[in-house]
Design a protein around this motif. Sequence first.
Motif, mmCIF file in Angstrom:
data_model
loop_
_atom_site.group_PDB
_atom_site.id
_atom_site.type_symbol
_atom_site.label_atom_id
_atom_site.label_comp_id
_atom_site.label_asym_id
_atom_site.label_seq_id
_atom_site.Cartn_x
_atom_site.Cartn_y
_atom_site.Cartn_z
ATOM 1 N N LYS A 12 3.690 -3.601 15.460
ATOM 2 C CA LYS A 12 3.860 -4.817 14.665
ATOM 3 C C LYS A 12 2.824 -4.837 13.541
ATOM 4 O O LYS A 12 1.720 -4.322 13.677
ATOM 5 C CB LYS A 12 3.738 -6.057 15.540
ATOM 6 N N LEU A 13 3.199 -5.446 12.433
ATOM 7 C CA LEU A 13 2.384 -5.432 11.219
ATOM 8 C C LEU A 13 0.971 -5.947 11.453
ATOM 9 O O LEU A 13 0.004 -5.308 11.033
ATOM 10 C CB LEU A 13 3.077 -6.246 10.116
ATOM 11 N N ASP A 14 0.824 -7.082 12.140
ATOM 12 C CA ASP A 14 -0.523 -7.626 12.337
ATOM 13 C C ASP A 14 -1.383 -6.679 13.175
ATOM 14 O O ASP A 14 -2.558 -6.458 12.874
ATOM 15 C CB ASP A 14 -0.488 -9.038 12.932
ATOM 16 N N SER A 15 -0.783 -6.060 14.176
ATOM 17 C CA SER A 15 -1.509 -5.092 15.005
ATOM 18 C C SER A 15 -1.863 -3.841 14.206
ATOM 19 O O SER A 15 -2.941 -3.271 14.365
ATOM 20 C CB SER A 15 -0.683 -4.687 16.224
ATOM 21 N N PHE A 16 -0.962 -3.428 13.337
ATOM 22 C CA PHE A 16 -1.209 -2.246 12.518
ATOM 23 C C PHE A 16 -2.405 -2.467 11.593
ATOM 24 O O PHE A 16 -3.224 -1.559 11.422
ATOM 25 C CB PHE A 16 0.031 -1.889 11.698
ATOM 26 N N LEU A 17 -2.496 -3.644 10.994
ATOM 27 C CA LEU A 17 -3.604 -3.919 10.074
ATOM 28 C C LEU A 17 -4.948 -3.839 10.784
ATOM 29 O O LEU A 17 -5.936 -3.378 10.205
ATOM 30 C CB LEU A 17 -3.424 -5.279 9.403
ATOM 31 N N LYS A 18 -4.997 -4.255 12.038
ATOM 32 C CA LYS A 18 -6.223 -4.109 12.830
ATOM 33 C C LYS A 18 -6.434 -2.644 13.210
ATOM 34 O O LYS A 18 -7.533 -2.126 13.107
ATOM 35 C CB LYS A 18 -6.174 -4.971 14.090
ATOM 36 N N GLY A 49 5.148 -10.386 12.702
ATOM 37 C CA GLY A 49 5.687 -9.535 13.753
ATOM 38 C C GLY A 49 6.608 -8.436 13.242
ATOM 39 O O GLY A 49 7.328 -7.827 14.020
ATOM 40 N N LYS A 50 6.590 -8.187 11.936
ATOM 41 C CA LYS A 50 7.439 -7.137 11.351
ATOM 42 C C LYS A 50 7.173 -5.817 12.062
ATOM 43 O O LYS A 50 6.037 -5.393 12.213
ATOM 44 C CB LYS A 50 7.113 -7.006 9.861
ATOM 45 N N LYS A 51 8.242 -5.168 12.528
ATOM 46 C CA LYS A 51 8.096 -3.890 13.232
ATOM 47 C C LYS A 51 7.990 -2.763 12.213
ATOM 48 O O LYS A 51 8.838 -2.643 11.328
ATOM 49 C CB LYS A 51 9.281 -3.642 14.157
ATOM 50 N N LEU A 52 6.966 -1.947 12.361
ATOM 51 C CA LEU A 52 6.774 -0.785 11.503
ATOM 52 C C LEU A 52 7.132 0.467 12.289
ATOM 53 O O LEU A 52 6.725 0.612 13.446
ATOM 54 C CB LEU A 52 5.319 -0.696 11.047
ATOM 55 N N PHE A 53 7.869 1.352 11.658
ATOM 56 C CA PHE A 53 8.292 2.600 12.275
ATOM 57 C C PHE A 53 7.731 3.774 11.478
ATOM 58 O O PHE A 53 7.358 3.600 10.310
ATOM 59 C CB PHE A 53 9.829 2.674 12.311
ATOM 60 N N PRO A 54 7.657 4.956 12.084
ATOM 61 C CA PRO A 54 7.198 6.124 11.327
ATOM 62 C C PRO A 54 7.982 6.258 10.013
ATOM 63 O O PRO A 54 9.198 6.082 9.981
ATOM 64 C CB PRO A 54 7.471 7.289 12.277
ATOM 65 N N GLY A 55 7.246 6.516 8.936
ATOM 66 C CA GLY A 55 7.844 6.611 7.601
ATOM 67 C C GLY A 55 7.584 5.378 6.757
ATOM 68 O O GLY A 55 7.672 5.429 5.529
ATOM 69 N N ASP A 56 7.264 4.234 7.395
ATOM 70 C CA ASP A 56 6.967 3.009 6.646
ATOM 71 C C ASP A 56 5.591 3.118 5.992
ATOM 72 O O ASP A 56 4.704 3.800 6.481
ATOM 73 C CB ASP A 56 6.990 1.783 7.572
#
Length: 70
Positions: A12-18, A49-56
């Motif tokens: 998820k986007l918020d988790s990715f930023l951390k 909660g935007k889901k990020l996938f490989p390639g994003d």
Amino acid sequence: METITIQTEFIKLDSFLKFCGACGTGGEAKLAIAEGSVQVNGEDCTQRGKKLFPGDTVTLDGRSWRVTAP
């Protein structure tokens, strides 16, 4: 552009930023997203909660990260 490898199907986007170090806390990530400061694949994104996938790609404050799989 930095490459960040995730071990799951998506993150998820918020988790990715951390995870990538763009934001120090979840609150900081939530605020950046709510303010419209974050872009996903070149588009402004306000969905925490935007889901990020490989390639994003994610961009914040002129820095960019690409999500990759192992």
